[in-house]
Write a protein that holds these residues in place. Structure first.
Motif, PDB file in Angstrom:
ATOM      1  N   MET A   1       0.844  -1.181   0.000  1.00  0.00           N
ATOM      2  CA  MET A   1       0.000   0.000   0.000  1.00  0.00           C
ATOM      3  C   MET A   1       0.884   1.237   0.000  1.00  0.00           C
ATOM      4  O   MET A   1       1.864   1.326   0.716  1.00  0.00           O
ATOM      5  CB  MET A   1      -0.900  -0.006   1.239  1.00  0.00           C
ATOM      6  N   THR A   2       0.509   2.195  -0.795  1.00  0.00           N
ATOM      7  CA  THR A   2       1.208   3.465  -0.854  1.00  0.00           C
ATOM      8  C   THR A   2       0.969   4.234   0.441  1.00  0.00           C
ATOM      9  O   THR A   2      -0.131   4.249   0.976  1.00  0.00           O
ATOM     10  CB  THR A   2       0.660   4.305  -2.039  1.00  0.00           C
ATOM     11  N   THR A   3       1.996   4.885   0.928  1.00  0.00           N
ATOM     12  CA  THR A   3       1.852   5.724   2.114  1.00  0.00           C
ATOM     13  C   THR A   3       1.018   6.944   1.745  1.00  0.00           C
ATOM     14  O   THR A   3       1.235   7.574   0.708  1.00  0.00           O
ATOM     15  CB  THR A   3       3.240   6.176   2.617  1.00  0.00           C
ATOM     16  N   ARG A   4       0.061   7.272   2.593  1.00  0.00           N
ATOM     17  CA  ARG A   4      -0.814   8.417   2.343  1.00  0.00           C
ATOM     18  C   ARG A   4      -0.723   9.369   3.519  1.00  0.00           C
ATOM     19  O   ARG A   4      -0.513   8.960   4.649  1.00  0.00           O
ATOM     20  CB  ARG A   4      -2.248   7.959   2.159  1.00  0.00           C
ATOM     21  N   THR A   5      -0.906  10.615   3.234  1.00  0.00           N
ATOM     22  CA  THR A   5      -0.865  11.607   4.298  1.00  0.00           C
ATOM     23  C   THR A   5      -2.131  11.531   5.144  1.00  0.00           C
ATOM     24  O   THR A   5      -3.213  11.282   4.632  1.00  0.00           O
ATOM     25  CB  THR A   5      -0.695  13.036   3.750  1.00  0.00           C
ATOM     26  N   GLN A   6      -1.980  11.695   6.430  1.00  0.00           N
ATOM     27  CA  GLN A   6      -3.129  11.779   7.310  1.00  0.00           C
ATOM     28  C   GLN A   6      -3.353  13.220   7.747  1.00  0.00           C
ATOM     29  O   GLN A   6      -4.183  13.500   8.597  1.00  0.00           O
ATOM     30  CB  GLN A   6      -2.960  10.850   8.515  1.00  0.00           C
ATOM     31  N   VAL A   7      -2.621  14.124   7.135  1.00  0.00           N
ATOM     32  CA  VAL A   7      -2.729  15.536   7.476  1.00  0.00           C
ATOM     33  C   VAL A   7      -3.874  16.164   6.678  1.00  0.00           C
ATOM     34  O   VAL A   7      -3.992  15.962   5.480  1.00  0.00           O
ATOM     35  CB  VAL A   7      -1.404  16.273   7.173  1.00  0.00           C
ATOM     36  N   LEU A   8      -4.713  16.892   7.379  1.00  0.00           N
ATOM     37  CA  LEU A   8      -5.778  17.667   6.741  1.00  0.00           C
ATOM     38  C   LEU A   8      -5.476  19.127   7.014  1.00  0.00           C
ATOM     39  O   LEU A   8      -5.250  19.512   8.166  1.00  0.00           O
ATOM     40  CB  LEU A   8      -7.143  17.291   7.326  1.00  0.00           C
ATOM     41  N   ASP A   9      -5.452  19.926   5.978  1.00  0.00           N
ATOM     42  CA  ASP A   9      -5.201  21.355   6.150  1.00  0.00           C
ATOM     43  C   ASP A   9      -6.196  21.923   7.158  1.00  0.00           C
ATOM     44  O   ASP A   9      -7.409  21.700   7.027  1.00  0.00           O
ATOM     45  CB  ASP A   9      -5.353  22.069   4.804  1.00  0.00           C
ATOM     46  N   PRO A  10      -5.722  22.622   8.174  1.00  0.00           N
ATOM     47  CA  PRO A  10      -6.619  23.139   9.214  1.00  0.00           C
ATOM     48  C   PRO A  10      -7.718  24.056   8.669  1.00  0.00           C
ATOM     49  O   PRO A  10      -8.844  24.020   9.160  1.00  0.00           O
ATOM     50  CB  PRO A  10      -5.682  23.907  10.155  1.00  0.00           C
ATOM     51  N   GLU A  11      -7.420  24.840   7.678  1.00  0.00           N
ATOM     52  CA  GLU A  11      -8.434  25.734   7.107  1.00  0.00           C
ATOM     53  C   GLU A  11      -9.526  24.949   6.386  1.00  0.00           C
ATOM     54  O   GLU A  11     -10.700  25.287   6.464  1.00  0.00           O
ATOM     55  CB  GLU A  11      -7.795  26.770   6.172  1.00  0.00           C
ATOM     56  N   VAL A  12      -9.137  23.896   5.696  1.00  0.00           N
ATOM     57  CA  VAL A  12     -10.118  23.021   5.035  1.00  0.00           C
ATOM     58  C   VAL A  12     -10.983  22.352   6.094  1.00  0.00           C
ATOM     59  O   VAL A  12     -12.210  22.303   5.980  1.00  0.00           O
ATOM     60  CB  VAL A  12      -9.421  21.978   4.131  1.00  0.00           C
ATOM     61  N   GLY A  13     -10.345  21.831   7.128  1.00  0.00           N
ATOM     62  CA  GLY A  13     -11.087  21.181   8.212  1.00  0.00           C
ATOM     63  C   GLY A  13     -12.070  22.125   8.875  1.00  0.00           C
ATOM     64  O   GLY A  13     -13.218  21.754   9.141  1.00  0.00           O
ATOM     65  N   LYS A  14     -11.662  23.366   9.134  1.00  0.00           N
ATOM     66  CA  LYS A  14     -12.556  24.346   9.761  1.00  0.00           C
ATOM     67  C   LYS A  14     -13.729  24.676   8.848  1.00  0.00           C
ATOM     68  O   LYS A  14     -14.871  24.774   9.308  1.00  0.00           O
ATOM     69  CB  LYS A  14     -11.802  25.629  10.116  1.00  0.00           C
ATOM     70  N   ALA A  15     -13.458  24.839   7.572  1.00  0.00           N
ATOM     71  CA  ALA A  15     -14.525  25.157   6.621  1.00  0.00           C
ATOM     72  C   ALA A  15     -15.526  24.018   6.502  1.00  0.00           C
ATOM     73  O   ALA A  15     -16.740  24.229   6.505  1.00  0.00           O
ATOM     74  CB  ALA A  15     -13.926  25.493   5.249  1.00  0.00           C
ATOM     75  N   MET A  16     -15.014  22.792   6.412  1.00  0.00           N
ATOM     76  CA  MET A  16     -15.898  21.625   6.320  1.00  0.00           C
ATOM     77  C   MET A  16     -16.709  21.478   7.602  1.00  0.00           C
ATOM     78  O   MET A  16     -17.908  21.182   7.556  1.00  0.00           O
ATOM     79  CB  MET A  16     -15.074  20.366   6.065  1.00  0.00           C
ATOM     80  N   SER A  17     -16.078  21.682   8.743  1.00  0.00           N
ATOM     81  CA  SER A  17     -16.788  21.581  10.025  1.00  0.00           C
ATOM     82  C   SER A  17     -17.869  22.640  10.144  1.00  0.00           C
ATOM     83  O   SER A  17     -18.959  22.369  10.653  1.00  0.00           O
ATOM     84  CB  SER A  17     -15.802  21.698  11.193  1.00  0.00           C
ATOM     85  N   ALA A  18     -17.585  23.848   9.681  1.00  0.00           N
ATOM     86  CA  ALA A  18     -18.583  24.932   9.728  1.00  0.00           C
ATOM     87  C   ALA A  18     -19.768  24.600   8.833  1.00  0.00           C
ATOM     88  O   ALA A  18     -20.930  24.817   9.219  1.00  0.00           O
ATOM     89  CB  ALA A  18     -17.942  26.255   9.317  1.00  0.00           C
ATOM     90  N   LEU A  19     -19.515  24.062   7.656  1.00  0.00           N
ATOM     91  CA  LEU A  19     -20.596  23.671   6.753  1.00  0.00           C
ATOM     92  C   LEU A  19     -21.429  22.554   7.376  1.00  0.00           C
ATOM     93  O   LEU A  19     -22.664  22.597   7.349  1.00  0.00           O
ATOM     94  CB  LEU A  19     -20.037  23.238   5.394  1.00  0.00           C
ATOM     95  N   SER A  20     -20.771  21.566   7.969  1.00  0.00           N
ATOM     96  CA  SER A  20     -21.489  20.480   8.644  1.00  0.00           C
ATOM     97  C   SER A  20     -22.383  21.020   9.750  1.00  0.00           C
ATOM     98  O   SER A  20     -23.557  20.648   9.852  1.00  0.00           O
ATOM     99  CB  SER A  20     -20.502  19.480   9.268  1.00  0.00           C
ATOM    100  N   ALA A  21     -21.832  21.882  10.581  1.00  0.00           N
ATOM    101  CA  ALA A  21     -22.592  22.444  11.708  1.00  0.00           C
ATOM    102  C   ALA A  21     -23.786  23.258  11.229  1.00  0.00           C
ATOM    103  O   ALA A  21     -24.889  23.143  11.785  1.00  0.00           O
ATOM    104  CB  ALA A  21     -21.672  23.289  12.586  1.00  0.00           C
ATOM    105  N   ALA A  22     -23.599  24.058  10.205  1.00  0.00           N
ATOM    106  CA  ALA A  22     -24.695  24.881   9.682  1.00  0.00           C
ATOM    107  C   ALA A  22     -25.802  24.003   9.098  1.00  0.00           C
ATOM    108  O   ALA A  22     -26.996  24.256   9.319  1.00  0.00           O
ATOM    109  CB  ALA A  22     -24.171  25.852   8.628  1.00  0.00           C
ATOM    110  N   ALA A  23     -25.423  22.980   8.361  1.00  0.00           N
ATOM    111  CA  ALA A  23     -26.418  22.092   7.750  1.00  0.00           C
ATOM    112  C   ALA A  23     -27.199  21.335   8.825  1.00  0.00           C
ATOM    113  O   ALA A  23     -28.433  21.234   8.748  1.00  0.00           O
ATOM    114  CB  ALA A  23     -25.738  21.120   6.791  1.00  0.00           C
TER     115      ALA A  23
END
Length: 148
Positions: A1-23
């Motif tokens: 298996m290819t090594t994959r990053t487990q890092v999520l850009d904090p700004e992307v994570g915050k934006a996705m979390s805000a969208l989830s919370a609003a919905a």
């Protein structure tokens, strides 16, 4: 298996979390929100999201029987209200898009159970959980490790 990053850009994570919370807030039904997110996560094979949303569903009072049979919700008619069934059908149509669009009958069924604002929030919720699923599955993030 290819090594994959487990890092999520904090700004992307915050934006996705805000969208989830609003919905979720706009939908106004935390149990249904969890059922929708679990069903999309089942379809997308996202173990991380399934683990997290199953735990949340239990905290929001979703029955074990509903959780056990969610993968076969169409056959388990007695366990889900018409409103829940309409939301689950819409979840599948938006998640899979086999016909390239959401079929009119599926959309109209959901529109009978949700006013315009709640339907918009439901579609937003389905869209964002599909985004989360793709972020986690593409990086092969294992279940567990979520924090609230």
């Amino acid at each position: 298996m290819t090594t994959r990053t487990q890092v999520l850009d904090p700004e992307v994570g915050k934006a996705m979390s805000a969208l989830s919370a609003a919905a979720k807030k706009g939908l106004g039904d935390s149990g249904l929100a969890e059922l929708v997110q679990i069903r999309a996560s089942q379809l997308n094979h996202c173990a991380f999201c399934l683990d997290m949303h199953l735990e949340l569903a239990r905290k929001h009072g979703v029955s074990e029987k509903q959780l056990d049979l969610l993968n076969a919700w169409e056959e388990a008619e007695d366990l889900y209200s018409e409103r829940e069934r309409a939301a689950l059908a819409l979840t599948e149509a938006v998640t899979v898009l086999t016909e390239g669009f959401v079929p009119d009958d599926v959309y109209e069924r959901a529109a009978r159970h949700f006013d315009d604002a709640r339907l918009a929030h439901l579609i937003g919720l389905i869209t964002v959980i599909n985004g989360w699923n793709r972020l986690m599955v593409s990086r092969r993030i294992p279940p567990g490790g979520h924090t609230w």
